[in-house]
Write an enzyme that holds these catalytic residues in place. Structure first.
Site, PDB file in Angstrom:
ATOM      1  N   ASP A  21       3.193   3.408  -5.898  1.00  0.00           N
ATOM      2  CA  ASP A  21       4.044   4.599  -5.901  1.00  0.00           C
ATOM      3  C   ASP A  21       3.406   5.736  -5.110  1.00  0.00           C
ATOM      4  O   ASP A  21       2.184   5.847  -5.055  1.00  0.00           O
ATOM      5  CB  ASP A  21       4.284   5.027  -7.366  1.00  0.00           C
ATOM      6  CG  ASP A  21       5.452   5.985  -7.489  1.00  0.00           C
ATOM      7  OD1 ASP A  21       6.199   6.173  -6.505  1.00  0.00           O
ATOM      8  OD2 ASP A  21       5.615   6.563  -8.574  1.00  0.00           O
ATOM      9  N   ARG A  25       5.809  10.964  -1.206  1.00  0.00           N
ATOM     10  CA  ARG A  25       5.039  12.208  -1.358  1.00  0.00           C
ATOM     11  C   ARG A  25       3.893  12.283  -0.354  1.00  0.00           C
ATOM     12  O   ARG A  25       3.583  13.336   0.179  1.00  0.00           O
ATOM     13  CB  ARG A  25       4.504  12.318  -2.803  1.00  0.00           C
ATOM     14  CG  ARG A  25       5.510  12.946  -3.754  1.00  0.00           C
ATOM     15  CD  ARG A  25       5.178  12.651  -5.175  1.00  0.00           C
ATOM     16  NE  ARG A  25       5.463  11.267  -5.502  1.00  0.00           N
ATOM     17  CZ  ARG A  25       4.969  10.627  -6.549  1.00  0.00           C
ATOM     18  NH1 ARG A  25       4.152  11.243  -7.367  1.00  0.00           N
ATOM     19  NH2 ARG A  25       5.297   9.371  -6.779  1.00  0.00           N
ATOM     20  N   HIS A  38       5.956   4.666   3.942  1.00  0.00           N
ATOM     21  CA  HIS A  38       6.078   3.230   3.643  1.00  0.00           C
ATOM     22  C   HIS A  38       5.244   2.409   4.636  1.00  0.00           C
ATOM     23  O   HIS A  38       4.581   1.451   4.266  1.00  0.00           O
ATOM     24  CB  HIS A  38       7.540   2.792   3.689  1.00  0.00           C
ATOM     25  CG  HIS A  38       8.389   3.451   2.637  1.00  0.00           C
ATOM     26  ND1 HIS A  38       8.003   3.539   1.319  1.00  0.00           N
ATOM     27  CD2 HIS A  38       9.600   4.072   2.708  1.00  0.00           C
ATOM     28  CE1 HIS A  38       8.928   4.177   0.630  1.00  0.00           C
ATOM     29  NE2 HIS A  38       9.902   4.518   1.447  1.00  0.00           N
ATOM     30  N   ARG A  72      18.694   4.030  -2.970  1.00  0.00           N
ATOM     31  CA  ARG A  72      18.110   4.984  -2.019  1.00  0.00           C
ATOM     32  C   ARG A  72      18.997   5.067  -0.770  1.00  0.00           C
ATOM     33  O   ARG A  72      19.820   4.180  -0.538  1.00  0.00           O
ATOM     34  CB  ARG A  72      16.706   4.529  -1.640  1.00  0.00           C
ATOM     35  CG  ARG A  72      15.769   4.640  -2.807  1.00  0.00           C
ATOM     36  CD  ARG A  72      14.330   4.658  -2.370  1.00  0.00           C
ATOM     37  NE  ARG A  72      13.496   4.932  -3.536  1.00  0.00           N
ATOM     38  CZ  ARG A  72      12.200   5.144  -3.484  1.00  0.00           C
ATOM     39  NH1 ARG A  72      11.562   5.116  -2.337  1.00  0.00           N
ATOM     40  NH2 ARG A  72      11.522   5.385  -4.583  1.00  0.00           N
ATOM     41  N   LEU A 132      -5.530 -17.391  -4.140  1.00  0.00           N
ATOM     42  CA  LEU A 132      -4.835 -16.264  -4.768  1.00  0.00           C
ATOM     43  C   LEU A 132      -3.326 -16.485  -4.646  1.00  0.00           C
ATOM     44  O   LEU A 132      -2.839 -16.860  -3.582  1.00  0.00           O
ATOM     45  CB  LEU A 132      -5.214 -14.958  -4.045  1.00  0.00           C
ATOM     46  CG  LEU A 132      -4.336 -13.723  -4.281  1.00  0.00           C
ATOM     47  CD1 LEU A 132      -4.470 -13.218  -5.712  1.00  0.00           C
ATOM     48  CD2 LEU A 132      -4.727 -12.593  -3.325  1.00  0.00           C
ATOM     49  N   ARG A 189      -0.703   1.771 -11.839  1.00  0.00           N
ATOM     50  CA  ARG A 189       0.333   2.549 -11.166  1.00  0.00           C
ATOM     51  C   ARG A 189      -0.332   3.716 -10.444  1.00  0.00           C
ATOM     52  O   ARG A 189      -1.135   4.446 -11.031  1.00  0.00           O
ATOM     53  CB  ARG A 189       1.382   3.092 -12.148  1.00  0.00           C
ATOM     54  CG  ARG A 189       2.481   3.824 -11.380  1.00  0.00           C
ATOM     55  CD  ARG A 189       3.658   4.243 -12.234  1.00  0.00           C
ATOM     56  NE  ARG A 189       4.735   4.729 -11.374  1.00  0.00           N
ATOM     57  CZ  ARG A 189       6.035   4.597 -11.625  1.00  0.00           C
ATOM     58  NH1 ARG A 189       6.435   3.986 -12.707  1.00  0.00           N
ATOM     59  NH2 ARG A 189       6.931   5.070 -10.787  1.00  0.00           N
ATOM     60  N   SER A 197       8.869   1.843 -15.341  1.00  0.00           N
ATOM     61  CA  SER A 197       9.975   1.701 -14.371  1.00  0.00           C
ATOM     62  C   SER A 197      10.537   0.280 -14.273  1.00  0.00           C
ATOM     63  O   SER A 197      10.713  -0.247 -13.167  1.00  0.00           O
ATOM     64  CB  SER A 197       9.547   2.192 -12.991  1.00  0.00           C
ATOM     65  OG  SER A 197       9.187   3.550 -13.051  1.00  0.00           O
TER      66      SER A 197
HETATM   67  C1  FPP Z   1       7.058   3.792  -3.741  1.00  0.00           C
HETATM   68  O1  FPP Z   1       6.882   5.007  -3.077  1.00  0.00           O
HETATM   69  C2  FPP Z   1       7.045   2.621  -2.896  1.00  0.00           C
HETATM   70  C3  FPP Z   1       8.108   1.794  -2.652  1.00  0.00           C
HETATM   71  C4  FPP Z   1       9.448   2.020  -3.191  1.00  0.00           C
HETATM   72  C5  FPP Z   1       8.001   0.601  -1.814  1.00  0.00           C
HETATM   73  C6  FPP Z   1       6.658  -0.025  -1.639  1.00  0.00           C
HETATM   74  C7  FPP Z   1       6.631  -0.622  -0.297  1.00  0.00           C
HETATM   75  C8  FPP Z   1       5.571  -0.702   0.531  1.00  0.00           C
HETATM   76  C9  FPP Z   1       4.218  -0.284   0.140  1.00  0.00           C
HETATM   77  C10 FPP Z   1       5.716  -1.202   1.923  1.00  0.00           C
HETATM   78  C11 FPP Z   1       6.241  -2.572   2.130  1.00  0.00           C
HETATM   79  C12 FPP Z   1       5.716  -3.621   1.247  1.00  0.00           C
HETATM   80  C13 FPP Z   1       5.342  -4.867   1.601  1.00  0.00           C
HETATM   81  C14 FPP Z   1       4.975  -5.836   0.528  1.00  0.00           C
HETATM   82  C15 FPP Z   1       5.259  -5.314   2.989  1.00  0.00           C
HETATM   83  P1  FPP Z   1       8.039   6.072  -3.204  1.00  0.00           P
HETATM   84  O2  FPP Z   1       8.877   5.966  -1.995  1.00  0.00           O
HETATM   85  O3  FPP Z   1       8.755   5.893  -4.491  1.00  0.00           O
HETATM   86  O4  FPP Z   1       7.199   7.401  -3.189  1.00  0.00           O
HETATM   87  P2  FPP Z   1       7.586   8.793  -3.869  1.00  0.00           P
HETATM   88  O5  FPP Z   1       7.690   8.549  -5.332  1.00  0.00           O
HETATM   89  O6  FPP Z   1       6.423   9.645  -3.499  1.00  0.00           O
HETATM   90  O7  FPP Z   1       8.861   9.239  -3.235  1.00  0.00           O
END
Ligand code: FPP
Length: 246
Positions: A21, A25, A38, A72, A132, A189, A197
């Site tokens: 998460d 931000r 991302h 989203r 793994l 987390r 969540s």
């Molecule tokens: C949360 O941050 C993250 C996600 C919803 C997606 C996680 C994805 C990745 C790390 C990239 C792709 C993954 C792979 C496995 C290739 P948020 O957007 O909820 O952050 P925020 O709460 O700060 O808005």
């Protein structure tokens, strides 16, 4: 800063699960678009997978996309799906080099066709690797998983394949997406939020929970070591008393 050699190899968690998460931000803090967050998050994914394999932990599960994430903005969903496909393509040699088997859980049929095909191919290609098991939770929601499980078991009861008296925890386990995975020992987390969540509700019954302020794109090997060291300093009683354990 935590180091690999501080970790006790005899007290490792068998299964680590991570709610990644804070990408949004992280990006906002530097005046970047959320997609950049991302994108940087994929670097953290790479680092953590490598560290997990090096430490000798056999199961890692990453919450990459929840059933709720479909709500989203369309563009952000597209970015996440594009990152998934490009990462899978790019990382296949690394998965092989590190002897990692890919697995996926969730309503995978809801993913774009391209992502489904890429996933299927990499899972097939890495199925004999055994250092793994890396599980990506994609279009995953624990309530959806439990609902699916209840439907499947009910249908088997109706068709006399299972009797009600025989329904037990192991039968429920066999109908979850995680049928081939052990219970989660450590759930991490990032980004300071302290909630689950809708992630692996059944499987975290006895997991140790670890929350860190670090935003996911900044999460590095040393942050994982820190989480493992914290885990190793806890006493897991599974409902027993401290005296019973000694
Ligand atoms: C949360 O941050 C993250 C996600 C919803 C997606 C996680 C994805 C990745 C790390 C990239 C792709 C993954 C792979 C496995 C290739 P948020 O957007 O909820 O952050 P925020 O709460 O700060 O808005």
């Amino acid at each position: 800063m935590a180091h690999l050699d501080q970790i006790d190899p005899k007290k490792l968690p068998h299964h680590v699960a991570i709610i990644m998460d804070g990408n949004g931000r992280w990006a906002k803090k530097q005046g970047l678009f959320r997609s950049k967050g991302h994108e940087s998050g994929t670097k953290a994914v790479r680092d953590v997978i490598e560290a997990t394999a090096e430490i000798g932990i056999p199961f890692l599960t990453l919450y990459a996309f929840s059933t709720e994430n479909w709500n989203r903005p369309k563009l952000e969903v597209q970015t996440l799906m594009r990152l998934l496909v490009s990462s899978l393509k790019k990382e296949l040699p690394t998965l092989h080099k590190n002897n990692i088997k890919l697995n996926a859980i969730g309503a995978l049929e809801d993913l774009p066709k391209k992502a489904q095909i890429e996933l299927r191919d990499v899972i097939e290609d890495t199925k004999n690797n055994d250092r793994l098991t890396l599980t990506l939770a994609l279009s995953y929601g624990a309530r959806e998983e439990i609902t699916k499980t209840i439907k499947e078991i009910s249908s088997k009861v109706k068709n006399n394949i299972i009797s009600i008296e025989n329904i037990d925890e192991s039968i429920i386990n066999e109908h979850l997406y995680t049928l081939n995975l052990p219970d989660v020992d450590l759930l991490i987390r990032t980004s300071g939020e302290q909630r689950i969540s809708n992630f692996l509700l059944w499987q975290i019954a006895y997991a140790e929970l670890y929350f860190t302020e670090v935003l996911w794109p900044d999460f590095r090997k040393t942050d994982l070591y820190e989480a493992i060291l914290n885990f190793q300093n806890r006493e897991r009683r599974f409902g027993k008393t401290s005296e019973q354990l000694n």
